[in-house]
Design a protein around this motif. Structure first.
Motif, PDB file in Angstrom:
ATOM      1  N   GLY A 194      22.963  24.333  11.645  1.00 19.52           N
ATOM      2  CA  GLY A 194      23.318  23.948  13.013  1.00 19.52           C
ATOM      3  C   GLY A 194      22.550  24.709  14.077  1.00 19.52           C
ATOM      4  N   ILE A 195      21.217  24.700  13.977  1.00 19.73           N
ATOM      5  CA  ILE A 195      20.371  25.334  15.003  1.00 19.73           C
ATOM      6  C   ILE A 195      20.132  24.261  16.072  1.00 19.73           C
ATOM      7  CG2 ILE A 195      18.228  26.620  15.420  1.00 19.73           C
ATOM      8  CD1 ILE A 195      20.067  27.938  13.316  1.00 19.73           C
ATOM      9  N   LEU A 211      19.111  14.017   8.579  1.00 19.40           N
ATOM     10  CA  LEU A 211      19.555  15.362   8.934  1.00 19.40           C
ATOM     11  C   LEU A 211      20.913  15.603   8.290  1.00 19.40           C
ATOM     12  CD1 LEU A 211      18.890  17.850  10.828  1.00 19.40           C
ATOM     13  CD2 LEU A 211      20.518  16.817  12.415  1.00 19.40           C
ATOM     14  N   ALA A 212      21.053  16.723   7.591  1.00 16.61           N
ATOM     15  CA  ALA A 212      22.351  17.099   7.018  1.00 16.61           C
ATOM     16  C   ALA A 212      22.819  18.367   7.716  1.00 16.61           C
ATOM     17  CB  ALA A 212      22.216  17.344   5.517  1.00 16.61           C
ATOM     18  N   LEU A 213      24.070  18.357   8.138  1.00 12.19           N
ATOM     19  CA  LEU A 213      24.640  19.538   8.785  1.00 12.19           C
ATOM     20  C   LEU A 213      25.546  20.254   7.798  1.00 12.19           C
ATOM     21  CD1 LEU A 213      25.564  18.260  12.339  1.00 12.19           C
ATOM     22  CD2 LEU A 213      23.867  19.979  11.771  1.00 12.19           C
ATOM     23  N   SER A 214      25.229  21.511   7.529  1.00 11.27           N
ATOM     24  CA  SER A 214      26.024  22.311   6.605  1.00 11.27           C
ATOM     25  C   SER A 214      26.768  23.351   7.433  1.00 11.27           C
ATOM     26  CB  SER A 214      25.083  22.986   5.604  1.00 11.27           C
ATOM     27  OG  SER A 214      25.757  23.965   4.867  1.00 11.27           O
ATOM     28  N   PRO A 218      33.472  25.942  12.228  1.00 17.08           N
ATOM     29  CA  PRO A 218      33.094  25.433  13.548  1.00 17.08           C
ATOM     30  C   PRO A 218      32.397  26.467  14.427  1.00 17.08           C
ATOM     31  CG  PRO A 218      35.446  25.847  13.461  1.00 17.08           C
ATOM     32  CD  PRO A 218      34.920  26.096  12.088  1.00 17.08           C
ATOM     33  N   GLU A 219      32.463  27.750  14.066  1.00 23.16           N
ATOM     34  CA  GLU A 219      31.844  28.793  14.893  1.00 23.16           C
ATOM     35  C   GLU A 219      31.015  29.715  14.015  1.00 23.16           C
ATOM     36  OE1 GLU A 219      35.246  30.740  16.330  1.00 23.16           O
ATOM     37  OE2 GLU A 219      35.822  29.117  17.689  1.00 23.16           O
ATOM     38  N   HIS A 220      29.967  30.271  14.601  1.00 20.66           N
ATOM     39  CA  HIS A 220      29.075  31.139  13.840  1.00 20.66           C
ATOM     40  C   HIS A 220      29.815  32.374  13.314  1.00 20.66           C
ATOM     41  CE1 HIS A 220      25.423  32.829  12.361  1.00 20.66           C
ATOM     42  NE2 HIS A 220      25.493  33.879  13.163  1.00 20.66           N
TER      43      HIS A 220
END
Ligand code: SF4
Length: 224
Positions: A194-195, A211-214, A218-220
């Motif tokens: 999630g950059i 695009l795959a979001l891993s 929800p927060e860094h």
């Protein structure tokens, strides 16, 4: 004498290489075929090249300097490779060929180690060592093809490292893999933790990439 590494060179770079070595331009097409479509493991296999040119190539070039340090084959046909680059640094790359399906998917690494540091990830625990070059990413796919004797049809940038933190080289590798190895954009997936600014930048390329979001959280802070 430093030998030229041919793996990962584009068609026009191969043309530059052959003309710089006083060979006709059509040699670039022959090399391109043996590098990306056959794929040859040594120059002697390139049987439509003259013997003189093959001997010359042995003096001035190598196909690759990437070595297979370890290889593990699972019951379902998945092959995990530990590859070693010329500087001794190692990465994992995987060939997934479930149930003998015709689609062969390679999982490509983009960095040695990773700076993101997700708590669940062994690579994150190593910390960041260096980015891989586009050529080194392409070599992962070429090494798989040479070793397994197959043509990789699908790619996921989901191995070690965060692809969008090595944006320039990852997108360059995607272009080479699409143009030189003819792997369709729709058959490639970039996986990111999630950059966000780089996701927008990737979108401006206007390619049909997946695009795959891993995210995992929800927060860094929670992800760490
Ligand atoms: S971004 Fe990917 S490679 Fe990096 S630590 Fe997280 S899960 Fe591991």
């Amino acid at each position: 004498m430093n030998k030229t590494k041919l793996a990962g060179l584009t068609y026009s770079e191969l043309e530059d290489f052959v003309t710089a070595n006083n060979e006709p331009k059509f040699r670039a097409g022959q090399l391109h075929l043996w590098l990306y479509r056959k794929p040859a493991t040594n120059f002697d296999e390139m049987t439509n090249l003259s013997k003189e040119f093959r001997e010359k190539l042995k003096q001035i070039a190598v196909i690759t300097d990437t070595q297979i340090a370890q290889k593990q084959v699972s019951k379902d046909g998945t092959i995990k490779y530990l590859l070693e680059y010329a500087d001794g640094k190692r990465v994992e790359t995987v060939l997934m060929s479930y149930d003998k399906r015709p689609n062969l998917t390679a999982c490509v690494s983009t960095q040695i180690g990773c700076a993101v540091g997700c708590a669940f990830c062994a690579t994150g625990k190593q910390g960041f060592t260096r980015n891989l070059s586009a050529q080194e990413m392409v070599e992962q796919v070429m090494t798989i093809q040479r070793d397994a004797g197959c043509i990789v049809t699908n790619l996921v940038f989901m191995g070690q490292g965060e692809p969008l933190l090595n944006y320039e080289e990852t997108t360059k590798a995607i272009k080479i893999l699409n143009t030189e190895m003819e792997i369709g954009m729709r058959r490639m997936t970039v996986s990111t933790c999630g950059i966000v600014p780089k996701i927008y930048e990737l979108a401006t390329l206007n390619r049909q990439l997946n695009l795959a979001l891993s995210l995992h959280a929800p927060e860094h802070e929670l992800r760490k």
